[in-house]
Design a protein around this motif. Structure first.
Motif, short mmCIF file in Angstrom:
data_model
loop_
_atom_site.label_atom_id
_atom_site.label_comp_id
_atom_site.label_asym_id
_atom_site.label_seq_id
_atom_site.Cartn_x
_atom_site.Cartn_y
_atom_site.Cartn_z
N THR A 1 -11.20 -37.32 -7.95
CA THR A 1 -12.15 -36.22 -8.09
C THR A 1 -11.96 -35.19 -6.99
N VAL B 1 -22.56 -29.11 -18.18
CA VAL B 1 -21.59 -30.16 -17.86
C VAL B 1 -21.60 -30.34 -16.36
N SER C 1 -20.24 -32.02 -12.79
CA SER C 1 -19.13 -32.62 -12.07
C SER C 1 -19.58 -32.90 -10.64
N GLY D 1 -19.97 -24.88 -16.03
CA GLY D 1 -20.34 -26.19 -15.51
C GLY D 1 -21.13 -26.09 -14.21
N LEU E 1 -17.58 -36.31 -16.67
CA LEU E 1 -18.07 -34.94 -16.83
C LEU E 1 -19.14 -34.95 -17.92
#
Length: 175
Positions: A11, A100, A102, A149, A167
């Protein structure tokens, strides 16, 4: 290496690569979108007492520079903060939309989301619709389109039961 360490390294690698310009020109700080100041004013319907209580839950110190190996070392929130952040909302909330999610900067402590769904700082909640788990968070503006996102803190993702490499689509509410 454990799966968590591999996922965290992957990541972080993606985050570093995302900051690079594919054309090879590099992204200088002048090219990056501006982030909201963490100490800026908070836009909320909460009273001063409610805001102070929420802030005590969502804010945590950054991890020590030497503690950057595992997710457990990076999470500086207390058990009490995690329990309070997971409680059901005590005030009415307004759904801002879904996004979304992250992993954001794992070295920034506390429960927060940087999202284009807000234009000013505030207090809110994120919900993982897959399992119903939620976390009280600081809402921090992020430049970009509303359908872009969002970045979520490591402790907040863990609290809502999301793998650090996933995600997922999450729901965002404002208190």
């Amino acid at each position: 290496m454990s799966e968590l360490k591999i996922g965290l390294v992957a990541t972080l690698s993606v985050a570093v690569l995302a900051g690079c310009n594919i054309a090879g020109q590099g992204a200088g700080s002048a090219d990056r979108p501006k982030q909201a100041d963490a100490s800026g004013p908070v836009d909320t319907q909460l009273s001063q007492e409610q805001l102070a209580a929420a802030t005590a839950i969502t804010r945590a110190p950054s991890p020590r520079p030497t503690a950057r190996a595992t997710a457990d070392q990076l999470d500086t929130t207390t058990a009490e903060q995690r329990a309070a952040a997971a409680k059901a909302p005590e005030t009415s909330e307004t759904k801002l939309g879904s996004t979304v999610a992250s992993l954001g900067d794992p070295t920034e402590g506390g429960f927060w989301i940087k999202t284009p769904l807000v234009k000013s700082r505030g207090i809110g909640r994120i919900v993982n619709p897959a399992n119903g788990k939620s976390a009280k968070v600081d809402l921090i503006p992020l430049d970009g389109p509303e359908n872009g996102g969002s970045q979520v803190s490591l402790p907040a993702l863990q609290l809502i039961g999301v793998s650090l490499t996933d995600l997922p689509r999450i729901e965002v509410y404002k208190s």
